[in-house]
Design an enzyme around this catalytic site. Sequence first.
Site, short mmCIF file in Angstrom:
data_model
loop_
_atom_site.label_atom_id
_atom_site.label_comp_id
_atom_site.label_asym_id
_atom_site.label_seq_id
_atom_site.Cartn_x
_atom_site.Cartn_y
_atom_site.Cartn_z
N GLU A 21 44.74 35.33 45.15
CA GLU A 21 46.00 36.27 44.90
C GLU A 21 45.97 37.64 45.44
OE1 GLU A 21 46.87 34.02 40.58
OE2 GLU A 21 46.00 35.84 40.65
N LYS A 23 45.69 41.29 45.11
CA LYS A 23 45.28 42.08 44.12
C LYS A 23 46.36 43.52 44.17
CE LYS A 23 41.42 44.77 42.31
NZ LYS A 23 42.13 45.73 41.79
N ARG A 28 45.87 47.40 34.83
CA ARG A 28 45.66 46.10 33.98
C ARG A 28 46.54 45.98 32.71
NH1 ARG A 28 41.85 42.15 34.88
NH2 ARG A 28 42.64 40.24 33.51
N ARG A 43 43.87 47.89 29.82
CA ARG A 43 42.58 47.43 29.59
C ARG A 43 41.62 48.04 28.66
NH1 ARG A 43 39.27 47.79 35.00
NH2 ARG A 43 37.67 47.53 33.96
N GLU A 77 49.55 42.86 36.26
CA GLU A 77 49.33 44.29 36.51
C GLU A 77 50.48 44.94 36.51
OE1 GLU A 77 46.20 46.84 38.34
OE2 GLU A 77 45.90 44.89 37.40
N ARG A 199 33.28 40.39 33.01
CA ARG A 199 33.32 40.51 34.29
C ARG A 199 32.64 39.37 35.04
NH1 ARG A 199 34.95 44.23 37.40
NH2 ARG A 199 35.34 45.84 35.90
#
Length: 614
Positions: A21, A23, A28, A43, A77, A199
């Site tokens: 995808e 970025k 975020r 975030r 996003e 992560r």
Amino acid sequence: MKPMLPTLTFEQPVRPGWVYEVKYDGFRAILDWDANGIELTSRNGKTLLPQFPEIKQFLLKKEAAFKPFLPLQLDGELVSLENPFKANFSAIQLRGRLKSVKKMVEQAKNAPCRLMVFDLLKLSGKPLYSLSFKERKQELLHLFKLLEFDLNPDPANDQLLQLVTAYDHFQELWEKVVLFDSEGIVAKNDQSPWEEGKRSLQWLKYKNWKYVSCFVTSYDKTNGYFFVSVYKGKQIHEIGQVLFGFKPEEKQALEQIIKQNTTSEDQQFIYVEPAICLEIKYLELYDFQLREPHFDRFRFDLEPKNCTYEKFIFRQKNLPEDLEITHPDKPLWDKLTIQKADYILYLRAVSPYMLPFLTNRLLTVIRFPHGMFGEAFYQKNCPDYAPDFVETHKVDEIKYILCNNLKTLIWLGNQLAIEFHVSFHTIYSRGPSEIVFDLDPPSKEDFPMAVKAAVLIKEVLDQFHLISFIKTSGNKGLQIYLPLPEGKFTFADTRLFTRFIAEYLVSKDSDSFTIERMKKQRGGRLYVDYVQHGEGKTIIAPYSLRGNEHGGAATPLFWEEVNEQLDPNVFTMENALIRLKKLGDPFKNYFKAKEIQPFAPILEVLKQRATKKG
């Protein structure tokens, strides 16, 4: 809720069973919509709706459509979308810093941001975290279809929730990322569950780094940063500072070299003369500083004088690294402040929109080796000195250039090819790829004739339900395009239609329009050249410049712009870039229209009409 985060990788994440995808560079954000209302959370757990009220306003307008799917949770996003593959980081940073409610409301109205949605976490109150990414993505796609939302990112679309497309092949997306100069790619294992706050190695981000050759000017003893610069003329021009990317032994060696070659020192800094050259990779320039700089390697092969601002700017725009731009400061126009560097950067900026109209087309260029200060010449044959990456196609002993990629486009720009004229068909089809009406009035002062002709033609095309596009010629006229499916029609077929339209115009206003080929017999009327549309003929490509005194650009228009106020002189190189940024590309749906163009029934009627006449 903390979002799942990707892990940075410097290796291309090409793996079986993974998808890719874009970025997008923004904030975020997780969108929650339940009985308590709508919330958009960063975030770091901060609410984003006060700064970006347009998202909530858009959702509430669609509340009836969303109602069956609530409670709903989306991951995405929040961006200022510049083109389908790139977000403007600077613009969203400015939006995020606004304090004035009035300015927030103004920006929400005039430059709305969009939530680029890539994951569906909750649907109709049912959590989807444990499903695989592939399953969640399928549910997300199905949701967008049920909402009757467009499925392709588009900065000109007023749909403020947009879908992030998943590609099966890394290279297919990477070519678009480079061409549109976007931030990079997120690769995702399509079997991965959604893991809150982690992560993960199941999601990998691979960035579209830019590179700069620079030299060290100082070292900050308090935090370990190295300050780097380039030469702008004879002046040292600081471009940023770098800390990350060094191996321990590399950082130690650089510190040692700096201490051994100190020219001066204060409480914070150690200063050195330009001598130590580095290669730094970074994302973009932000506030005139390198963003996310990482050390890449020492450049012992370079001298500081080779680290110039001009080279920095060219590489910052992702120009092909191994393609030298010669004489970048060469002036090209007498009355316009356009240097060769400006022209090359223009080609780079319009390349995503121009290249589709050049690909696999026989190309004729007009080159201006001395700018507008000397003689120009047509070039059809590919010169012997052309690099190996330049593709060609031979027709009737002429080895035509095929401008199929960015590198070839920039190479041609460096050769000062200013005008790009292309055939009406690709090398794979002898039949026309489109119909084009070239409306060329006798003089610039007669441009209203072209507008009048275009409006009359548009009325007929609309009656026939034909899909049309229009652009300026870059000189004194207008050009109307009707995209056609490849290989379905012949030039004889399209000639029936172009002649019909030409005769219609003359019948509507014989004082303004003519099909008389002899110039001296046209009597100041606009010549409707239906013969020019044929095999072996060419048309100026969209976004090509012209070698005229005002540096015109063949600029795509929106049909509503074609009226008495239209001024052909305003469509220049600079204006074309401004329009793309503010309005988007009027030709963006051109290639989609090819397959749905209802030309066949119209042609059948014209053939029957011709038979009766015969």
